[in-house]
Write an enzyme that holds these catalytic residues in place. Sequence first.
Site, PDB file in Angstrom:
ATOM      1  N   GLU A   1       1.828 -65.785   3.670  1.00  0.00           N
ATOM      2  CA  GLU A   1       2.707 -65.315   4.743  1.00  0.00           C
ATOM      3  C   GLU A   1       4.122 -65.045   4.223  1.00  0.00           C
ATOM      4  O   GLU A   1       4.856 -64.228   4.773  1.00  0.00           O
ATOM      5  CB  GLU A   1       2.740 -66.352   5.872  1.00  0.00           C
ATOM      6  CG  GLU A   1       3.264 -65.812   7.192  1.00  0.00           C
ATOM      7  CD  GLU A   1       3.136 -66.806   8.346  1.00  0.00           C
ATOM      8  OE1 GLU A   1       2.395 -67.807   8.225  1.00  0.00           O
ATOM      9  OE2 GLU A   1       3.784 -66.583   9.376  1.00  0.00           O
TER      10      GLU A   1
ATOM     11  N   HIS B   1     -19.668 -75.773  -8.254  1.00  0.00           N
ATOM     12  CA  HIS B   1     -21.090 -75.489  -8.067  1.00  0.00           C
ATOM     13  C   HIS B   1     -21.305 -74.306  -7.138  1.00  0.00           C
ATOM     14  O   HIS B   1     -22.376 -74.147  -6.571  1.00  0.00           O
ATOM     15  CB  HIS B   1     -21.792 -76.748  -7.550  1.00  0.00           C
ATOM     16  CG  HIS B   1     -21.679 -77.876  -8.518  1.00  0.00           C
ATOM     17  ND1 HIS B   1     -22.641 -78.150  -9.460  1.00  0.00           N
ATOM     18  CD2 HIS B   1     -20.659 -78.733  -8.758  1.00  0.00           C
ATOM     19  CE1 HIS B   1     -22.236 -79.167 -10.208  1.00  0.00           C
ATOM     20  NE2 HIS B   1     -21.027 -79.534  -9.803  1.00  0.00           N
TER      21      HIS B   1
ATOM     22  N   LYS C   1       0.653 -61.595  17.367  1.00  0.00           N
ATOM     23  CA  LYS C   1       1.019 -62.435  18.522  1.00  0.00           C
ATOM     24  C   LYS C   1       1.334 -61.555  19.736  1.00  0.00           C
ATOM     25  O   LYS C   1       0.913 -61.834  20.858  1.00  0.00           O
ATOM     26  CB  LYS C   1       2.251 -63.281  18.200  1.00  0.00           C
ATOM     27  CG  LYS C   1       1.995 -64.459  17.274  1.00  0.00           C
ATOM     28  CD  LYS C   1       3.293 -65.270  17.139  1.00  0.00           C
ATOM     29  CE  LYS C   1       3.082 -66.588  16.445  1.00  0.00           C
ATOM     30  NZ  LYS C   1       4.284 -67.415  16.384  1.00  0.00           N
TER      31      LYS C   1
END
Length: 430
Positions: free
Chosen positions: A273, A294, A405
């Site tokens: 960000e 793994h 937003k």
Amino acid sequence: PGMRVDIGNALERVATPGVPEDALDRLDDRVADAHARIEEGRANNEHGYEALNLPGTVDTDEIRAAVKPFADSEYLLNVGIGGSALGAATLSAGLESDVEAYYLDNVDPEWVASILEEVDLSRTAVNVVSRSGTTAETLSNFLVVRDAMDDAGVDWTERTWVTTGEEGNLRDLAEKHDLPSLKVPDGVPGRFSVLSTVGLAAAALQGHDIDAIVEGAAAAEADLTPSLYDSPAYAYGAIAYALDVRGAGTNVMMPYEESLETFAEWYAQLWAESLGKDGLGQTPVRALGATDQHSQLQLYRAGPNNKMVTFVRATDREDTAIPETDLEGLSYLGGSSLGGLLDAEFEATEASLAAADLPNVRIEIDSVDEYGLGELLYSMEAATVMAGELYDVDTFVQPAVEWGKKAARGLLGGGDFEEADAVAEKTTLT
Ligand code: PA5
């Protein structure tokens, strides 16, 4: 000895992409200039830079006093998202406590409902955290929590405090109901707020030594010098930047401690960000050692060589011996310990990536305790600010996040936001 950053495996003689030593010297001149800019921003309390002053400005007495009325709590519900959640969540995950913390940082209804069923609301403290005081997810979740408390016959005004800015819906709500409140410092963006009221109140409620967190941060602050050769935080920020411009567009953050898994999430937000701007930025990826050896490691070692890996570990930890066994082929494990095995995995993976030419950086703290976390979190913030200067981006703004937003608010009828129109314009191909 404090936090260490080893960039040896990021040099050109070890890895491709890697940084030639003479380029590192040239970069060091730029680090000195950037350091001067950062110091100026700090001295003038400029927006964002102010976050690096928090070890000297945060008032831990005020934070402890604010959570004191909630000392009987067995659970903490932190209602906040992004920077208003991840710092505190990192501290909660890193440190053991009898107070169980839940971070409501999503609005998945089934998940929220399951958390509300899990906790005893009459023994729960609710911290509603929003710098802006307007974030839809946070306020919605709070309304849901408040309602659940009402339904359970719990007086929510007795069990809630808010952490917010000077103005906004949340501030109004705190005033209307006379709720205790903490203020988010003005010049501190969400993702840089872990060492403020935003990150430390939850830690104080959980019984952690928040002064020790600040002390660790202050030690890292004292290490900010004009040269990357003397400053672990700047070394990290500068080398990650230099690797990115040479083709390592992905940065895999891979702690070898379960207790630091959330740290990788916090770091990913901070890095992405802050630096993802103007077509620039390095993509952070969260991984966990030894588990992801793994799975993802196959790609890191043998896929496109466009990554760096950051290994993080603590050098002191409680250990568990591996019992002796006479099972054929397994006797080598007996007499060792899980920590010994984890360290062997850490060092082997680091060496194996270097052998495959992949740049990597090692970060070590002494232990995952208050002091160590303070050092680590502050250092990564300083590293991010340094990288931002080197990229020459505006580290402390987040227009793309704000865009989303506004779009969400517009869609829900919370105002006339042109960002919401994009949804109607979506191209569909089925
Ligand atoms: O770092 C940031 O600016 C964001 O991640 C914010 O922390 C996040 O969007 C939440 O914002 P607020 O604290 O205003 O609710």
